[in-house]
Motif scaffolding. Structure first.
Motif, PDB file in Angstrom:
ATOM      1  N   GLU A 114     -71.989  -8.332 -34.399  1.00 37.03           N
ATOM      2  CA  GLU A 114     -72.430  -8.969 -35.641  1.00 37.03           C
ATOM      3  C   GLU A 114     -73.753  -9.714 -35.489  1.00 37.03           C
ATOM      4  N   ASP A 115     -74.257  -9.835 -34.290  1.00 33.86           N
ATOM      5  CA  ASP A 115     -75.579 -10.420 -34.077  1.00 33.86           C
ATOM      6  C   ASP A 115     -76.695  -9.402 -34.285  1.00 33.86           C
ATOM      7  N   MET A 116     -76.316  -8.144 -34.426  1.00 36.24           N
ATOM      8  CA  MET A 116     -77.325  -7.098 -34.575  1.00 36.24           C
ATOM      9  C   MET A 116     -78.069  -7.276 -35.894  1.00 36.24           C
ATOM     10  N   ALA A 117     -79.391  -7.338 -35.798  1.00 35.54           N
ATOM     11  CA  ALA A 117     -80.234  -7.595 -36.964  1.00 35.54           C
ATOM     12  C   ALA A 117     -81.692  -7.530 -36.546  1.00 35.54           C
ATOM     13  N   VAL A 118     -82.544  -7.601 -37.530  1.00 36.97           N
ATOM     14  CA  VAL A 118     -83.958  -7.836 -37.254  1.00 36.97           C
ATOM     15  C   VAL A 118     -84.153  -9.349 -37.225  1.00 36.97           C
ATOM     16  N   TYR A 119     -84.739  -9.839 -36.163  1.00 37.95           N
ATOM     17  CA  TYR A 119     -84.950 -11.267 -35.989  1.00 37.95           C
ATOM     18  C   TYR A 119     -86.413 -11.596 -36.286  1.00 37.95           C
ATOM     19  N   TYR A 120     -86.589 -12.651 -37.077  1.00 39.40           N
ATOM     20  CA  TYR A 120     -87.914 -13.094 -37.481  1.00 39.40           C
ATOM     21  C   TYR A 120     -88.145 -14.527 -37.009  1.00 39.40           C
ATOM     22  N   CYS A 121     -89.369 -14.798 -36.568  1.00 42.45           N
ATOM     23  CA  CYS A 121     -89.705 -16.183 -36.288  1.00 42.45           C
ATOM     24  C   CYS A 121     -90.480 -16.758 -37.471  1.00 42.45           C
ATOM     25  N   ALA A 168     -93.301 -11.983 -33.026  1.00 44.85           N
ATOM     26  CA  ALA A 168     -92.037 -11.965 -32.298  1.00 44.85           C
ATOM     27  C   ALA A 168     -91.969 -10.749 -31.382  1.00 44.85           C
ATOM     28  N   SER A 169     -91.262 -10.918 -30.276  1.00 45.72           N
ATOM     29  CA  SER A 169     -91.054  -9.816 -29.342  1.00 45.72           C
ATOM     30  C   SER A 169     -89.777 -10.071 -28.559  1.00 45.72           C
ATOM     31  N   GLY A 170     -89.361  -9.054 -27.800  1.00 49.41           N
ATOM     32  CA  GLY A 170     -88.214  -9.231 -26.922  1.00 49.41           C
ATOM     33  C   GLY A 170     -86.930  -8.581 -27.395  1.00 49.41           C
ATOM     34  N   GLY A 171     -86.956  -8.007 -28.576  1.00 49.40           N
ATOM     35  CA  GLY A 171     -85.754  -7.340 -29.049  1.00 49.40           C
ATOM     36  C   GLY A 171     -85.466  -6.090 -28.241  1.00 49.40           C
ATOM     37  N   GLY A 172     -84.280  -5.542 -28.453  1.00 48.62           N
ATOM     38  CA  GLY A 172     -83.917  -4.336 -27.737  1.00 48.62           C
ATOM     39  C   GLY A 172     -82.456  -4.016 -27.923  1.00 48.62           C
ATOM     40  N   GLN A 209     -93.668 -10.938 -37.836  1.00 45.49           N
ATOM     41  CA  GLN A 209     -92.976  -9.674 -38.075  1.00 45.49           C
ATOM     42  C   GLN A 209     -91.656  -9.704 -37.306  1.00 45.49           C
ATOM     43  N   GLY A 210     -90.747  -8.858 -37.629  1.00 45.37           N
ATOM     44  CA  GLY A 210     -89.442  -8.890 -37.011  1.00 45.37           C
ATOM     45  C   GLY A 210     -89.368  -8.116 -35.709  1.00 45.37           C
ATOM     46  N   THR A 211     -88.338  -8.414 -34.947  1.00 39.34           N
ATOM     47  CA  THR A 211     -88.034  -7.660 -33.740  1.00 39.34           C
ATOM     48  C   THR A 211     -86.551  -7.283 -33.810  1.00 39.34           C
ATOM     49  N   GLN A 212     -86.272  -6.018 -33.547  1.00 35.72           N
ATOM     50  CA  GLN A 212     -84.921  -5.491 -33.725  1.00 35.72           C
ATOM     51  C   GLN A 212     -84.046  -5.834 -32.530  1.00 35.72           C
ATOM     52  N   VAL A 213     -82.868  -6.356 -32.820  1.00 36.22           N
ATOM     53  CA  VAL A 213     -81.840  -6.583 -31.800  1.00 36.22           C
ATOM     54  C   VAL A 213     -80.651  -5.696 -32.149  1.00 36.22           C
ATOM     55  N   THR A 214     -80.303  -4.824 -31.224  1.00 34.98           N
ATOM     56  CA  THR A 214     -79.189  -3.909 -31.420  1.00 34.98           C
ATOM     57  C   THR A 214     -78.125  -4.207 -30.371  1.00 34.98           C
TER      58      THR A 214
END
Length: 120
Positions: free
Chosen positions: A88-95, A5-9, A112-117
């Motif tokens: 409330e969408d803030m989380a580590v996102y996993y595929c 996974a990628s693209g978090g931020g 692996q997860g990608t962090q969304v803040t």
């Protein structure tokens, strides 16, 4: 199948992000794929999933109308377009990937997860 996974931020509330999940392995196209997320102190929860052939989509009620899941089998990549993001969408996102009956509950394959803040 291996997933990355990628693209978090970091994004402000109301903003958008697009997550990507790149897969490797010859069996990718035969699996349904999905996204889960885990916020601090909370259990991992289902977000969205898409079947491999027909492209049937599934969404958690909390993201319906704001998130869109899609996939490109030729590129072995899945996407999650997230609009109108909330704190409330803030989380580590996993595929994840598995056969369709279990993709929304207990998939076997995880990236692996990608962090969304999301800042308010």
């Amino acid at each position: 199948v291996q997933l990355q996974a990628s693209g978090g931020g970091l994004v402000q509330a109301g903003g958008s992000l697009r997550l990507s999940c790149a897969a490797s392995g010859r069996t990718f196209s035969s699996y349904a794929t999905g996204w889960f997320r885990q916020a601090p102190g909370k259990e991992r929860e289902f977000v969205a999933a898409i079947s491999w052939f027909v492209g049937t989509t599934y969404y958690a009620d909390s993201v319906k109308g704001r998130f869109t899941i899609s996939r490109d089998n030729a590129k072995k990549t899945m996407y999650l377009q997230m609009n109108s993001l909330k704190p409330e969408d803030m989380a580590v996102y996993y595929c994840a990937a598995d056969q369709e009956p279990t993709i929304t509950t207990a998939p076997r394959f995880w990236g692996q997860g990608t962090q969304v803040t999301v800042s308010s």
